[in-house]
Scaffold this motif. Structure first.
Motif, PDB file in Angstrom:
ATOM      1  N   VAL A 124      24.288 -37.295   2.133  1.00  0.00           N
ATOM      2  CA  VAL A 124      24.802 -38.024   3.291  1.00  0.00           C
ATOM      3  C   VAL A 124      26.318 -38.031   3.171  1.00  0.00           C
ATOM      4  O   VAL A 124      26.867 -38.393   2.129  1.00  0.00           O
ATOM      5  CB  VAL A 124      24.275 -39.482   3.338  1.00  0.00           C
ATOM      6  CG1 VAL A 124      24.895 -40.238   4.508  1.00  0.00           C
ATOM      7  CG2 VAL A 124      22.758 -39.496   3.423  1.00  0.00           C
ATOM      8  N   ARG A 137      28.568 -39.466  10.742  1.00  0.00           N
ATOM      9  CA  ARG A 137      27.638 -39.403   9.620  1.00  0.00           C
ATOM     10  C   ARG A 137      26.838 -38.105   9.728  1.00  0.00           C
ATOM     11  O   ARG A 137      26.284 -37.803  10.776  1.00  0.00           O
ATOM     12  CB  ARG A 137      26.701 -40.607   9.669  1.00  0.00           C
ATOM     13  CG  ARG A 137      25.647 -40.628   8.591  1.00  0.00           C
ATOM     14  CD  ARG A 137      24.720 -41.829   8.801  1.00  0.00           C
ATOM     15  NE  ARG A 137      23.638 -41.838   7.876  1.00  0.00           N
ATOM     16  CZ  ARG A 137      23.584 -42.598   6.780  1.00  0.00           C
ATOM     17  NH1 ARG A 137      24.564 -43.430   6.508  1.00  0.00           N
ATOM     18  NH2 ARG A 137      22.544 -42.534   5.971  1.00  0.00           N
ATOM     19  N   GLU A 186      23.837 -35.676   7.638  1.00  0.00           N
ATOM     20  CA  GLU A 186      22.809 -35.727   6.611  1.00  0.00           C
ATOM     21  C   GLU A 186      22.171 -34.360   6.444  1.00  0.00           C
ATOM     22  O   GLU A 186      22.039 -33.609   7.409  1.00  0.00           O
ATOM     23  CB  GLU A 186      21.728 -36.736   6.983  1.00  0.00           C
ATOM     24  CG  GLU A 186      22.245 -38.152   7.077  1.00  0.00           C
ATOM     25  CD  GLU A 186      21.150 -39.167   7.388  1.00  0.00           C
ATOM     26  OE1 GLU A 186      20.003 -38.959   6.942  1.00  0.00           O
ATOM     27  OE2 GLU A 186      21.453 -40.154   8.066  1.00  0.00           O
TER      28      GLU A 186
END
Length: 106
Positions: free
Chosen positions: A6, A15, A17
């Motif tokens: 992450v 963000r 991932e």
């Protein structure tokens, strides 16, 4: 082995991932990730919170879950990532097919 990554922070604060299960990869690709993981020497990374308050810098959380269920997690800032760690991160993005736009293929 499952490896999850992450990435948070950066100028846009986006963000990202990625997760890769080496059991689902072709054997040579899984072996390459294992070698990169070993070479990265994650235990040597400082797990400090320094940089956690710097939103323009990337922060990474890397979790490795072994086949026997044991799990280890390390959190670090981009400034703490050695060249070997960076190679591991780039390989994880590629294998997960979620390459961030700031990593360019040569």
């Amino acid at each position: 082995m499952r490896i999850s990554l992450v990435r948070t922070g950066g100028v846009a604060g986006v963000r990202r991932e990625a997760s890769v299960d080496t059991a689902t990869l072709e054997p040579e690709r899984g072996d390459r990730l294992r070698r990169l993981l070993e070479a990265a020497d994650l235990e040597s990374l400082s797990a400090s919170e320094e940089g956690a308050g710097r939103p323009d810098r990337f922060r990474y959380a890397l979790t490795v879950e072994a086949e026997d269920g044991r799990e280890r997690k390390v959190v670090f800032g981009e400034e703490e990532a050695s060249e070997r760690v960076q190679r591991l991160l780039e390989a994880l993005w590629r294998e997960a097919e979620t390459e961030p736009p700031d990593i360019r293929r040569v």
